[in-house]
Design an enzyme around this catalytic site. Structure first.
Site, PDB file in Angstrom:
ATOM      1  N   ARG A 128      37.644  44.267  49.139  1.00 26.03           N
ATOM      2  CA  ARG A 128      38.010  45.192  48.048  1.00 26.03           C
ATOM      3  C   ARG A 128      36.830  45.465  47.115  1.00 26.03           C
ATOM      4  NH1 ARG A 128      43.146  43.799  44.378  1.00 26.03           N
ATOM      5  NH2 ARG A 128      42.092  41.811  44.027  1.00 26.03           N
ATOM      6  N   ARG A 162      35.351  42.135  41.968  1.00 25.76           N
ATOM      7  CA  ARG A 162      35.873  41.164  41.010  1.00 25.76           C
ATOM      8  C   ARG A 162      35.321  39.767  41.279  1.00 25.76           C
ATOM      9  NH1 ARG A 162      42.257  42.263  40.961  1.00 25.76           N
ATOM     10  NH2 ARG A 162      42.208  40.013  40.668  1.00 25.76           N
TER      11      ARG A 162
HETATM   12  P1  ADP Z   1      46.841  44.269  44.622  1.00 26.20           P
HETATM   13  O1  ADP Z   1      46.833  45.219  43.441  1.00 26.20           O
HETATM   14  O2  ADP Z   1      48.233  43.984  45.114  1.00 26.20           O
HETATM   15  O3  ADP Z   1      46.060  43.015  44.386  1.00 26.20           O
HETATM   16  P2  ADP Z   1      45.199  46.354  45.897  1.00 26.20           P
HETATM   17  O4  ADP Z   1      46.050  47.566  45.708  1.00 26.20           O
HETATM   18  O5  ADP Z   1      43.996  46.215  45.030  1.00 26.20           O
HETATM   19  O6  ADP Z   1      46.114  45.022  45.844  1.00 26.20           O
HETATM   20  O7  ADP Z   1      44.762  46.316  47.438  1.00 26.20           O
HETATM   21  C1  ADP Z   1      43.873  45.307  47.912  1.00 26.20           C
HETATM   22  C2  ADP Z   1      42.850  45.921  48.879  1.00 26.20           C
HETATM   23  O8  ADP Z   1      43.516  46.332  50.068  1.00 26.20           O
HETATM   24  C3  ADP Z   1      42.164  47.171  48.326  1.00 26.20           C
HETATM   25  O9  ADP Z   1      40.817  47.153  48.760  1.00 26.20           O
HETATM   26  C4  ADP Z   1      42.940  48.331  48.965  1.00 26.20           C
HETATM   27  O10 ADP Z   1      42.097  49.459  49.184  1.00 26.20           O
HETATM   28  C5  ADP Z   1      43.423  47.739  50.278  1.00 26.20           C
HETATM   29  N1  ADP Z   1      44.782  48.175  50.654  1.00 26.20           N
HETATM   30  C6  ADP Z   1      45.824  48.451  49.829  1.00 26.20           C
HETATM   31  N2  ADP Z   1      46.936  48.785  50.537  1.00 26.20           N
HETATM   32  C7  ADP Z   1      46.578  48.684  51.861  1.00 26.20           C
HETATM   33  C8  ADP Z   1      47.268  48.912  53.092  1.00 26.20           C
HETATM   34  N3  ADP Z   1      48.560  49.270  53.116  1.00 26.20           N
HETATM   35  N4  ADP Z   1      46.570  48.709  54.252  1.00 26.20           N
HETATM   36  C9  ADP Z   1      45.265  48.328  54.234  1.00 26.20           C
HETATM   37  N5  ADP Z   1      44.559  48.119  53.094  1.00 26.20           N
HETATM   38  C10 ADP Z   1      45.196  48.290  51.922  1.00 26.20           C
HETATM   39  P1  AMP Z   2      45.471  40.473  39.280  1.00 29.73           P
HETATM   40  O1  AMP Z   2      44.557  41.535  38.746  1.00 29.73           O
HETATM   41  O2  AMP Z   2      46.933  40.830  39.153  1.00 29.73           O
HETATM   42  O3  AMP Z   2      45.111  40.024  40.683  1.00 29.73           O
HETATM   43  O4  AMP Z   2      45.261  39.201  38.343  1.00 29.73           O
HETATM   44  C1  AMP Z   2      44.012  38.542  38.253  1.00 29.73           C
HETATM   45  C2  AMP Z   2      44.160  37.237  37.479  1.00 29.73           C
HETATM   46  O5  AMP Z   2      44.590  37.534  36.126  1.00 29.73           O
HETATM   47  C3  AMP Z   2      45.207  36.257  38.014  1.00 29.73           C
HETATM   48  O6  AMP Z   2      44.701  35.436  39.061  1.00 29.73           O
HETATM   49  C4  AMP Z   2      45.552  35.462  36.752  1.00 29.73           C
HETATM   50  O7  AMP Z   2      44.553  34.525  36.450  1.00 29.73           O
HETATM   51  C5  AMP Z   2      45.504  36.549  35.665  1.00 29.73           C
HETATM   52  N1  AMP Z   2      46.823  37.204  35.484  1.00 29.73           N
HETATM   53  C6  AMP Z   2      47.124  38.514  35.718  1.00 29.73           C
HETATM   54  N2  AMP Z   2      48.416  38.765  35.442  1.00 29.73           N
HETATM   55  C7  AMP Z   2      48.949  37.581  35.023  1.00 29.73           C
HETATM   56  C8  AMP Z   2      50.247  37.173  34.620  1.00 29.73           C
HETATM   57  N3  AMP Z   2      51.284  38.031  34.605  1.00 29.73           N
HETATM   58  N4  AMP Z   2      50.431  35.870  34.267  1.00 29.73           N
HETATM   59  C9  AMP Z   2      49.411  34.985  34.291  1.00 29.73           C
HETATM   60  N5  AMP Z   2      48.168  35.302  34.678  1.00 29.73           N
HETATM   61  C10 AMP Z   2      47.926  36.579  35.044  1.00 29.73           C
END
Ligand code: ADP
Ligand code: AMP
Length: 219
Positions: A128, A162
């Site tokens: 990602r 990230r």
């Molecule tokens: P989340 O917000 O649930 O952590 P993301 O939307 O950031 O996940 O998606 C994680 C990664 O996977 C991103 O790089 C995105 O482009 C990719 N991705 C999202 N949905 C799909 C899918 N259905 N199939 C393949 N790759 C995906």
């Molecule tokens: P995310 O962007 O949703 O993958 O979150 C990244 C990180 O932010 C997580 O691994 C947690 O450390 C923190 N975080 C995000 N949302 C929450 C939540 N609702 N409660 C606690 N920690 C959170």
């Protein structure tokens, strides 16, 4: 007005689908992860408290996150509805949300659980990256920009990853999800609000499944 929760492990595609729903339905994505990363970038007290916890993949304290969401829900841009992305993540957060929404004249209409296998999640997260200028999300293999190195949305040419998107932290985040967040599936099923979509499908197919739920709500 519809308020939705996208429930699923890190990498399930919550952010990807939330951004598409924002465009199509005028809803507002509320990502607590994005809000916490903004707090870190701004160097606020909350950001200072959250940084080390996030870097190791643990959850930030319920009090901090609930406070951030409560403040955010008072802004006018959520009037048409919110898409909660990455919140709630614990039963305490879900209960706090249920308690605070009525006082703001809101309720949760639907919870969409996005199911994806663990190995696919690791692949998604380690590939990602994001446009540094507009925040559009991409993936090295599954969601490349149309022109290599140029953001489809804003034309930006700088991208970021990230700090917590590495394999070790992803596996820790998945363990945290299974222990602390997965119980919310039963919590919302018990309230008759849960819809499950196959998050393993490609992005467009997942969008279709999610949209079918949202359109059903609008009835
Ligand atoms: P989340 O917000 O649930 O952590 P993301 O939307 O950031 O996940 O998606 C994680 C990664 O996977 C991103 O790089 C995105 O482009 C990719 N991705 C999202 N949905 C799909 C899918 N259905 N199939 C393949 N790759 C995906
Ligand atoms: P995310 O962007 O949703 O993958 O979150 C990244 C990180 O932010 C997580 O691994 C947690 O450390 C923190 N975080 C995000 N949302 C929450 C939540 N609702 N409660 C606690 N920690 C959170």
């Amino acid at each position: 007005m519809s308020n939705l929760i996208l429930l699923g492990p890190p990498g399930a595609g919550k952010g990807t689908q939330a951004k598409i729903l924002e465009e199509r339905f005028g809803l507002k994505q509320l990502s607590t992860g994005d809000m916490l990363r903004a707090a870190i970038a701004a160097g606020t007290e909350t950001g200072l408290k959250a940084k080390a916890v996030m870097d190791r993949g643990d959850l930030v304290s319920d009090d901090i996150v609930i406070g951030i969401v409560a403040d955010r829900l008072d802004k006018p841009d959520v009037a048409k509805g919110a898409i909660f992305d990455g919140f709630p993540r614990t039963t305490a957060q879900a209960e706090a949300l249920d308690k605070m929404l009525p006082s703001k004249g809101k309720k949760i209409d639907s919870v969409i659980e996005m199911r994806v296998d663990d190995e696919a999640l690791v692949k998604r997260i380690t590939g990602r990256y994001t446009c540094a200028k507009c925040g559009q999300g991409y993936h090295e293999e599954f969601a490349k920009p149309k022109t290599p190195g140029v953001c489809d949305v804003c034309g930006g040419t700088e991208f970021t990853r990230r700090a917590d998107d590495n394999e070790k932290t992803v596996r820790d985040r998945l363990a945290v999800y299974n222990k602390q967040t997965a119980p919310l599936v039963a919590y919302y099923q018990g309230k008759g609000k849960l819809h499950v979509v196959d998050g393993m499908a490609d992005i467009a197919a997942v969008t279709q499944a999610v949209e079918a739920v949202v359109k059903g709500l609008k009835g």
